[in-house]
Design a protein around this motif. Structure first.
Motif, PDB file in Angstrom:
ATOM      1  N   ASN A   1     -11.466  52.010  -7.504  1.00 15.30           N
ATOM      2  CA  ASN A   1     -11.942  51.232  -6.357  1.00 15.30           C
ATOM      3  C   ASN A   1     -10.835  50.769  -5.399  1.00 15.30           C
ATOM      4  OD1 ASN A   1     -14.537  50.585  -5.433  1.00 15.30           O
ATOM      5  ND2 ASN A   1     -14.111  48.406  -5.698  1.00 15.30           N
ATOM      6  N   ALA A   2      -9.631  51.320  -5.529  1.00 11.38           N
ATOM      7  CA  ALA A   2      -8.508  50.869  -4.707  1.00 11.38           C
ATOM      8  C   ALA A   2      -8.558  51.448  -3.291  1.00 11.38           C
ATOM      9  CB  ALA A   2      -7.192  51.266  -5.381  1.00 11.38           C
TER      10      ALA A   2
ATOM     11  N   SER B   1      -9.966  57.559  -2.300  1.00 10.90           N
ATOM     12  CA  SER B   1     -10.777  58.572  -1.605  1.00 10.90           C
ATOM     13  C   SER B   1     -10.880  58.247  -0.117  1.00 10.90           C
ATOM     14  CB  SER B   1     -12.169  58.649  -2.239  1.00 10.90           C
ATOM     15  OG  SER B   1     -12.048  58.984  -3.609  1.00 10.90           O
TER      16      SER B   1
ATOM     17  N   THR C   1     -17.609  54.999  -2.530  1.00 13.44           N
ATOM     18  CA  THR C   1     -18.637  53.981  -2.736  1.00 13.44           C
ATOM     19  C   THR C   1     -17.963  52.657  -3.084  1.00 13.44           C
ATOM     20  OG1 THR C   1     -19.001  53.982  -5.132  1.00 13.44           O
ATOM     21  CG2 THR C   1     -20.007  55.790  -3.899  1.00 13.44           C
ATOM     22  N   SER C   2     -18.762  51.596  -3.054  1.00 12.01           N
ATOM     23  CA  SER C   2     -18.204  50.280  -3.368  1.00 12.01           C
ATOM     24  C   SER C   2     -18.087  50.074  -4.882  1.00 12.01           C
ATOM     25  CB  SER C   2     -19.092  49.194  -2.766  1.00 12.01           C
ATOM     26  OG  SER C   2     -20.389  49.323  -3.295  1.00 12.01           O
TER      27      SER C   2
ATOM     28  N   PRO D   1     -16.642  51.055  -8.730  1.00 13.44           N
ATOM     29  CA  PRO D   1     -15.479  51.722  -9.327  1.00 13.44           C
ATOM     30  C   PRO D   1     -15.869  53.009 -10.051  1.00 13.44           C
ATOM     31  CG  PRO D   1     -16.092  49.786 -10.610  1.00 13.44           C
ATOM     32  CD  PRO D   1     -16.966  49.788  -9.396  1.00 13.44           C
ATOM     33  N   GLN D   2     -14.901  53.863 -10.257  1.00 13.97           N
ATOM     34  CA  GLN D   2     -15.065  55.126 -10.995  1.00 13.97           C
ATOM     35  C   GLN D   2     -16.072  56.070 -10.347  1.00 13.97           C
ATOM     36  OE1 GLN D   2     -15.396  53.476 -15.154  1.00 13.97           O
ATOM     37  NE2 GLN D   2     -13.511  54.669 -15.354  1.00 13.97           N
ATOM     38  N   THR D   3     -15.952  56.172  -9.030  1.00  9.37           N
ATOM     39  CA  THR D   3     -16.805  57.087  -8.267  1.00  9.37           C
ATOM     40  C   THR D   3     -16.300  58.519  -8.413  1.00  9.37           C
ATOM     41  OG1 THR D   3     -17.286  55.364  -6.650  1.00  9.37           O
ATOM     42  CG2 THR D   3     -17.606  57.634  -5.937  1.00  9.37           C
TER      43      THR D   3
ATOM     44  N   GLY E   1     -10.018  57.070 -10.504  1.00 11.20           N
ATOM     45  CA  GLY E   1      -9.317  55.820 -10.810  1.00 11.20           C
ATOM     46  C   GLY E   1      -9.261  55.607 -12.313  1.00 11.20           C
TER      47      GLY E   1
ATOM     48  N   ASN F   1      -3.202  48.748  -0.011  1.00 15.92           N
ATOM     49  CA  ASN F   1      -4.359  49.029   0.862  1.00 15.92           C
ATOM     50  C   ASN F   1      -5.201  47.776   1.127  1.00 15.92           C
ATOM     51  OD1 ASN F   1      -6.173  50.614   2.334  1.00 15.92           O
ATOM     52  ND2 ASN F   1      -7.381  51.152   0.526  1.00 15.92           N
TER      53      ASN F   1
ATOM     54  N   ASP G   1      -6.735  44.785   5.968  1.00 17.28           N
ATOM     55  CA  ASP G   1      -7.652  44.225   6.972  1.00 17.28           C
ATOM     56  C   ASP G   1      -8.459  43.046   6.416  1.00 17.28           C
ATOM     57  OD1 ASP G   1     -10.568  45.724   6.127  1.00 17.28           O
ATOM     58  OD2 ASP G   1      -8.739  46.707   5.492  1.00 17.28           O
TER      59      ASP G   1
HETATM   60  N1  LIG Z   1     -11.889  46.423   3.651  1.00 16.24           N
HETATM   61  C1  LIG Z   1     -11.450  47.603   3.219  1.00 16.24           C
HETATM   62  N2  LIG Z   1     -12.168  48.287   2.313  1.00 16.24           N
HETATM   63  C2  LIG Z   1     -11.699  49.479   1.905  1.00 16.24           C
HETATM   64  C3  LIG Z   1     -10.481  50.031   2.367  1.00 16.24           C
HETATM   65  N3  LIG Z   1     -10.279  51.209   1.752  1.00 16.24           N
HETATM   66  C4  LIG Z   1     -11.344  51.401   0.930  1.00 16.24           C
HETATM   67  N4  LIG Z   1     -12.204  50.367   1.023  1.00 16.24           N
HETATM   68  C5  LIG Z   1     -13.475  50.190   0.291  1.00 16.24           C
HETATM   69  O1  LIG Z   1     -13.194  50.119  -1.092  1.00 16.24           O
HETATM   70  C6  LIG Z   1     -14.257  50.720  -1.841  1.00 16.24           C
HETATM   71  C7  LIG Z   1     -13.689  51.789  -2.752  1.00 16.24           C
HETATM   72  O2  LIG Z   1     -13.197  52.853  -1.969  1.00 16.24           O
HETATM   73  P1  LIG Z   1     -12.941  54.309  -2.578  1.00 16.24           P
HETATM   74  O3  LIG Z   1     -12.208  55.095  -1.548  1.00 16.24           O
HETATM   75  O4  LIG Z   1     -14.204  54.876  -3.125  1.00 16.24           O
HETATM   76  O5  LIG Z   1     -11.958  53.932  -3.783  1.00 16.24           O
HETATM   77  P2  LIG Z   1     -11.351  54.888  -4.913  1.00 16.24           P
HETATM   78  O6  LIG Z   1      -9.991  54.374  -5.202  1.00 16.24           O
HETATM   79  O7  LIG Z   1     -11.453  56.310  -4.500  1.00 16.24           O
HETATM   80  O8  LIG Z   1     -12.323  54.570  -6.119  1.00 16.24           O
HETATM   81  P3  LIG Z   1     -12.639  55.450  -7.463  1.00 16.24           P
HETATM   82  O9  LIG Z   1     -12.890  56.859  -7.051  1.00 16.24           O
HETATM   83  O10 LIG Z   1     -13.863  54.788  -7.985  1.00 16.24           O
HETATM   84  O11 LIG Z   1     -11.454  55.276  -8.334  1.00 16.24           O
HETATM   85  C8  LIG Z   1     -15.253  51.240  -0.824  1.00 16.24           C
HETATM   86  O12 LIG Z   1     -16.267  50.279  -0.660  1.00 16.24           O
HETATM   87  C9  LIG Z   1     -14.416  51.376   0.435  1.00 16.24           C
HETATM   88  O13 LIG Z   1     -15.175  51.274   1.612  1.00 16.24           O
HETATM   89  C10 LIG Z   1      -9.739  49.276   3.338  1.00 16.24           C
HETATM   90  O14 LIG Z   1      -8.684  49.654   3.830  1.00 16.24           O
HETATM   91  N5  LIG Z   1     -10.282  48.072   3.706  1.00 16.24           N
END
Ligand SMILES: Nc1nc2c(ncn2[C@@H]2O[C@H](COP(=O)(O)OP(=O)(O)OP(=O)(O)O)[C@@H](O)[C@H]2O)c(=O)[nH]1
Ligand SMILES: [Mg+2]
Length: 307
Positions: A17-18, A21, A36-37, A39-41, A64, A133, A136
């Protein structure tokens, strides 16, 4: 090809969820990996290719890694762990992506979440970038200082880079730094190729993204999507796609379908829109929900050979 062309592989890894992607998509300039919002997508290594006149950077988005090993049990968990560490072994540079907002709110989680990465990077000779990351999410940037100090203490050789993947803030500069970190070499993929994933796989992923978005708690984790039928009708510029959403329990089937079929209808409508955009033509999408209690044991449902 001019001698100054650079080409190399970069892995994006880190806790769930960091925003790995989201960052992959921002770097490529197009969606190649679902977000997605929850974790572990991401369940597989997803490759996104960024080509410029003098460089090609091949990004490997990875699942993740949850700090709790119980969350990564079974064949699916094993596959996710393997996809991540294998990608690390083939990379020319490493990006560890972290959710800054989470560790500003809960500093005690940082050590827990990055312990395994810290160990892996301790003797690292390759360039390591720590992507701080989601900047914002807080207005006062000074709030970040204790986090940056701690990360610098833990990984003194790494380059710390705060950004917002969602707002595409800091992406162009990051791309430049990564290109500079790549070895000289010819492009390894055609310059117009954005991913190595087959279109059918991307479509299944889009459906899985909508399932994650529409269902609560554990249900998404017990679902998998399989494209059963794919038929292109060129004279109508239409593609007929039949997909099955596998669930592990009949109670989950009812949840995916929703009251009077509303949930599955919504999943289908949103998925169709995204798939149409991806393939650039009309799509007729039919979704089925099937109970398959042991799908989690059947690795072939979610493994795709992507290279
Ligand atoms: N506010 C904000 N939200 C973000 C940012 N980057 C990602 N998100 C949100 O964080 C959540 C997780 O984003 P992903 O890109 O799916 O995260 P991931 O690290 O690929 O997650 P996994 O595949 O589950 O490990 C989503 O709801 C995104 O919209 C950012 O820079 N700012
Ligand atoms: Mg992901």
């Amino acid at each position: 090809m001019a001698k100054s062309h650079r080409c190399g592989w970069v892995v994006l890894m880190g806790p769930p969820n960091a925003g790995k992607s989201t960052l992959t998509n921002a770097l490529i300039g197009q969606k190649v990996s679902i977000v997605t919002s929850k974790p572990q997508t991401t369940r597989n290594r997803i490759i996104g290719i960024c080509s410029e006149d003098n460089a090609q950077v091949i990004f490997m988005d990875t699942p993740g890694l949850h700090h709790d090993k119980n969350q990564m049990r079974g064949p699916l968990g094993k596959q996710m762990i393997q996809a991540t560490w294998q990608s690390l072994s083939t990379a020319n540079a490493i990006m560890m992506v972290l959710d800054s907002d989470l560790y500003i709110r809960k500093p005690e989680f940082l050590e827990r979440d990055i312990a395994s990465f810290k160990m892996a990077f301790a003797q690292e000779e390759r360039p390591v970038f720590i992507i701080v990351n989601k900047v914002d999410l807080f207005a006062d940037k000074a709030k970040m200082l204790p986090l940056l100090e701690k990360l610098h203490e833990d990984l003194p050789k790494a380059t710390l880079y705060p950004l917002s993947a969602a707002q595409k803030d800091g992406i162009a500069e990051l791309k430049k730094m990564l290109i500079d970190a790549m070895p000289e070499g010819e492009p390894q993929f055609p310059k117009d190729q954005l991913s190595t994933a087959p279109t059918r796989f991307l479509c299944a992923e889009i459906i899985r993204e909508k399932v994650f978005d529409h269902l609560r708690q554990e249900v998404p984790y017990t679902t998998a999507v399989d494209i059963e039928h794919w038929e292109e009708i060129p004279e109508k510029n239409q593609t007929i796609i039949n997909a099955v959403i596998y669930v592990a329990r009949s109670s989950h089937k009812a949840m995916v379908i929703g009251r009077a079929g509303t949930t599955i209808k919504e999943i289908g409508t949103l998925a169709r829109k995204d798939i149409q955009e991806l393939i650039g033509g009309k799509v007729h999408l039919e979704l089925w929900v099937k109970v398959k209690e042991n799908w989690l044991e059947e690795i072939n449902l979610y493994t795709e050979e992507m290279l």
